[in-house]
Design a protein around this motif. Structure first.
Motif, PDB file in Angstrom:
ATOM      1  N   LEU A  52     -12.385  -3.035  -3.099  1.00  0.00           N
ATOM      2  CA  LEU A  52     -10.954  -3.002  -2.786  1.00  0.00           C
ATOM      3  C   LEU A  52     -10.256  -1.855  -3.499  1.00  0.00           C
ATOM      4  O   LEU A  52     -10.638  -1.462  -4.597  1.00  0.00           O
ATOM      5  CB  LEU A  52     -10.291  -4.312  -3.220  1.00  0.00           C
ATOM      6  N   ILE A  53      -9.211  -1.331  -2.856  1.00  0.00           N
ATOM      7  CA  ILE A  53      -8.323  -0.353  -3.474  1.00  0.00           C
ATOM      8  C   ILE A  53      -6.907  -0.706  -3.049  1.00  0.00           C
ATOM      9  O   ILE A  53      -6.690  -1.189  -1.935  1.00  0.00           O
ATOM     10  CB  ILE A  53      -8.690   1.092  -3.045  1.00  0.00           C
ATOM     11  N   SER A  54      -5.922  -0.513  -3.923  1.00  0.00           N
ATOM     12  CA  SER A  54      -4.547  -0.877  -3.581  1.00  0.00           C
ATOM     13  C   SER A  54      -3.874   0.216  -2.747  1.00  0.00           C
ATOM     14  O   SER A  54      -4.089   1.410  -2.961  1.00  0.00           O
ATOM     15  CB  SER A  54      -3.727  -1.124  -4.849  1.00  0.00           C
ATOM     16  N   TYR A  55      -3.065  -0.206  -1.789  1.00  0.00           N
ATOM     17  CA  TYR A  55      -2.252   0.713  -0.990  1.00  0.00           C
ATOM     18  C   TYR A  55      -0.999  -0.058  -0.576  1.00  0.00           C
ATOM     19  O   TYR A  55      -1.042  -0.929   0.294  1.00  0.00           O
ATOM     20  CB  TYR A  55      -3.020   1.197   0.249  1.00  0.00           C
ATOM     21  N   HIS A  56       0.121   0.237  -1.240  1.00  0.00           N
ATOM     22  CA  HIS A  56       1.344  -0.507  -0.980  1.00  0.00           C
ATOM     23  C   HIS A  56       2.543   0.427  -1.041  1.00  0.00           C
ATOM     24  O   HIS A  56       2.400   1.655  -1.214  1.00  0.00           O
ATOM     25  CB  HIS A  56       1.495  -1.664  -1.981  1.00  0.00           C
ATOM     26  N   GLU A  62       1.056   8.769  -3.443  1.00  0.00           N
ATOM     27  CA  GLU A  62      -0.085   9.323  -4.183  1.00  0.00           C
ATOM     28  C   GLU A  62      -1.415   8.833  -3.634  1.00  0.00           C
ATOM     29  O   GLU A  62      -2.435   9.529  -3.734  1.00  0.00           O
ATOM     30  CB  GLU A  62       0.024   8.986  -5.675  1.00  0.00           C
ATOM     31  N   ARG A  63      -1.455   7.647  -3.028  1.00  0.00           N
ATOM     32  CA  ARG A  63      -2.706   7.084  -2.510  1.00  0.00           C
ATOM     33  C   ARG A  63      -3.074   7.662  -1.144  1.00  0.00           C
ATOM     34  O   ARG A  63      -4.253   7.721  -0.784  1.00  0.00           O
ATOM     35  CB  ARG A  63      -2.586   5.565  -2.413  1.00  0.00           C
ATOM     36  N   LEU A  64      -2.081   8.124  -0.391  1.00  0.00           N
ATOM     37  CA  LEU A  64      -2.323   8.600   0.968  1.00  0.00           C
ATOM     38  C   LEU A  64      -3.327   9.746   1.011  1.00  0.00           C
ATOM     39  O   LEU A  64      -4.265   9.743   1.804  1.00  0.00           O
ATOM     40  CB  LEU A  64      -0.999   9.037   1.602  1.00  0.00           C
ATOM     41  N   GLY A  65      -3.151  10.727   0.137  1.00  0.00           N
ATOM     42  CA  GLY A  65      -4.053  11.877   0.131  1.00  0.00           C
ATOM     43  C   GLY A  65      -5.475  11.478  -0.196  1.00  0.00           C
ATOM     44  O   GLY A  65      -6.433  12.001   0.392  1.00  0.00           O
ATOM     45  N   GLU A  66      -5.641  10.549  -1.148  1.00  0.00           N
ATOM     46  CA  GLU A  66      -6.970  10.089  -1.539  1.00  0.00           C
ATOM     47  C   GLU A  66      -7.679   9.397  -0.378  1.00  0.00           C
ATOM     48  O   GLU A  66      -8.857   9.669  -0.098  1.00  0.00           O
ATOM     49  CB  GLU A  66      -6.854   9.134  -2.722  1.00  0.00           C
ATOM     50  N   LEU A  71     -11.576   9.464   4.260  1.00  0.00           N
ATOM     51  CA  LEU A  71     -11.789   9.294   5.704  1.00  0.00           C
ATOM     52  C   LEU A  71     -12.355  10.576   6.315  1.00  0.00           C
ATOM     53  O   LEU A  71     -13.252  10.519   7.165  1.00  0.00           O
ATOM     54  CB  LEU A  71     -10.464   8.921   6.378  1.00  0.00           C
ATOM     55  N   GLN A  72     -11.848  11.715   5.892  1.00  0.00           N
ATOM     56  CA  GLN A  72     -12.353  12.988   6.407  1.00  0.00           C
ATOM     57  C   GLN A  72     -13.793  13.233   5.979  1.00  0.00           C
ATOM     58  O   GLN A  72     -14.528  13.966   6.638  1.00  0.00           O
ATOM     59  CB  GLN A  72     -11.453  14.136   5.923  1.00  0.00           C
ATOM     60  N   GLY A  73     -14.193  12.584   4.871  1.00  0.00           N
ATOM     61  CA  GLY A  73     -15.567  12.714   4.398  1.00  0.00           C
ATOM     62  C   GLY A  73     -16.532  11.739   5.055  1.00  0.00           C
ATOM     63  O   GLY A  73     -17.712  11.700   4.700  1.00  0.00           O
ATOM     64  N   GLY A  74     -16.013  10.941   6.010  1.00  0.00           N
ATOM     65  CA  GLY A  74     -16.894  10.030   6.754  1.00  0.00           C
ATOM     66  C   GLY A  74     -16.874   8.591   6.278  1.00  0.00           C
ATOM     67  O   GLY A  74     -17.675   7.767   6.746  1.00  0.00           O
ATOM     68  N   THR A  75     -15.963   8.256   5.360  1.00  0.00           N
ATOM     69  CA  THR A  75     -15.870   6.879   4.871  1.00  0.00           C
ATOM     70  C   THR A  75     -15.176   5.983   5.901  1.00  0.00           C
ATOM     71  O   THR A  75     -14.222   6.403   6.556  1.00  0.00           O
ATOM     72  CB  THR A  75     -15.067   6.829   3.556  1.00  0.00           C
ATOM     73  N   LEU A  95      -0.126   6.012   7.027  1.00  0.00           N
ATOM     74  CA  LEU A  95      -1.550   6.330   7.006  1.00  0.00           C
ATOM     75  C   LEU A  95      -2.067   6.537   8.428  1.00  0.00           C
ATOM     76  O   LEU A  95      -2.871   7.445   8.680  1.00  0.00           O
ATOM     77  CB  LEU A  95      -2.333   5.209   6.309  1.00  0.00           C
ATOM     78  N   VAL A  96      -1.614   5.719   9.344  1.00  0.00           N
ATOM     79  CA  VAL A  96      -2.008   5.878  10.750  1.00  0.00           C
ATOM     80  C   VAL A  96      -1.544   7.233  11.273  1.00  0.00           C
ATOM     81  O   VAL A  96      -2.284   7.946  11.954  1.00  0.00           O
ATOM     82  CB  VAL A  96      -1.414   4.743  11.611  1.00  0.00           C
ATOM     83  N   GLN A  97      -0.317   7.602  10.944  1.00  0.00           N
ATOM     84  CA  GLN A  97       0.248   8.881  11.369  1.00  0.00           C
ATOM     85  C   GLN A  97      -0.574  10.050  10.831  1.00  0.00           C
ATOM     86  O   GLN A  97      -0.866  11.013  11.551  1.00  0.00           O
ATOM     87  CB  GLN A  97       1.697   8.962  10.883  1.00  0.00           C
TER      88      GLN A  97
END
Length: 276
Positions: A52-56, A62-66, A71-75, A95-97
């Motif tokens: 799990l990782i937090s995203y709220h 700050e979490r969006l870029g990570e 995701l771009q790395g295939g995760t 994040l969807v955007q």
């Protein structure tokens, strides 16, 4: 499997969790959750061991870029909220955007929604509805939002917390009128689920004697079709009469808006053309 998965979770009853949602949460590499403690209990119940990782709301920038970099790395990442579908009354849309702009696949895994659940059980006539979520908390923005909805013909759906319910019902009655139909869904799908149906005036009376508890979803009937049409000359005449009774331009406009298909703002513009 790589990409972002929007996974719907139960709004109360854990048995509403879909088989597809459970399987997706087990297969992704990471789960981004609004509240990791809350989601952790859900994962434990369904024997899901994915990290799990937090995203709220407070860490979304700050979490969006990570998350985007992973995701771009295939995760493969699943996004979940505390209850219901991600992206509705939470920061998930950002994040969807970002994924859409970066060409990353986004897959919805549908689940329960308090909005649709409440509309289905409301018992108020109307084939269409307008989801408003939480109203602005106070001030001019709240008043303007309510006035914008005054003549909305579709059903109106709101979310509200228990400590604000009484004030919200009062504000809704002031703008929409005491006879407007309303259904309140309390703690939907949970142990103490309660459905209350009546008018806004009846709801105010009910909650004078009952303390609001739990989360509420309100479904309010749309504005009925006006029984008469108003010409500008007729509006000026009624505004003039109200002003002669001692009402200010703003007060007269607000009162007249309650019985016409026009907004208070439109009527106020007409009131400005009248002499004192």
């Amino acid at each position: 499997m790589a990409g972002l998965y929007l996974v719907g979770t139960p709004i109360g009853n854990l048995q509403d969790m879909t088989l597809r949602a459970i399987q997706t949460l087990k297969e992704v590499d990471l789960i981004a959750a609004e509240d990791t403690r809350h989601t952790g209990k859900l994962l434990q119940h369904f024997q899901v061991e994915t990290p799990l990782i937090s995203y709220h709301h407070h860490n979304r920038h700050e979490r969006l870029g990570e998350l985007l970099s992973r995701l771009q790395g295939g995760t493969a990442i699943a996004l979940v909220t505390d209850a219901g579908m991600p992206g509705i009354s939470d920061p998930g849309y950002e994040l969807v955007q970002a994924c859409a702009a970066a060409g990353i696949q986004v897959t919805p895994i549908p689940g329960v929604s308090a909005c649709v659940t409440a509309v289905s059980v409301a018992g108020i006539e109307g084939d269409r509805f307008c989801f408003e979520g939480f109203l602005p908390l106070k001030g001019k923005e709240r008043q303007e939002r309510l006035e914008q909805l005054q003549n909305e013909p579709r059903l109106l759906v709101f979310y509200e917390a228990p400590h604000r319910l009484r004030q919200t019902l009062e504000d809704l009655q002031t703008v929409l009128g005491e006879e407007r139909r309303v259904t309140l869904g309390r703690e939907l799908t949970k142990r103490f689920e309660e459905i209350w149906r009546g008018t806004l005036a009846g709801a105010i009376a009910h909650y004078q004697n009952h303390d609001p508890k739990g989360e509420y979803t309100l479904v309010i009937g749309g504005c009925p079709s006006p029984s008469r049409q108003f010409s500008e000359a007729a509006l000026k005449s009624e505004l003039q009469a109200l002003m002669e009774q001692g009402h200010s331009r703003s007060q007269a406009s607000r009162l007249l808006a309650q019985s016409t298909p026009l907004s208070r703002r439109d009527i106020y513009q007409i009131a400005l053309t009248l002499t004192d």
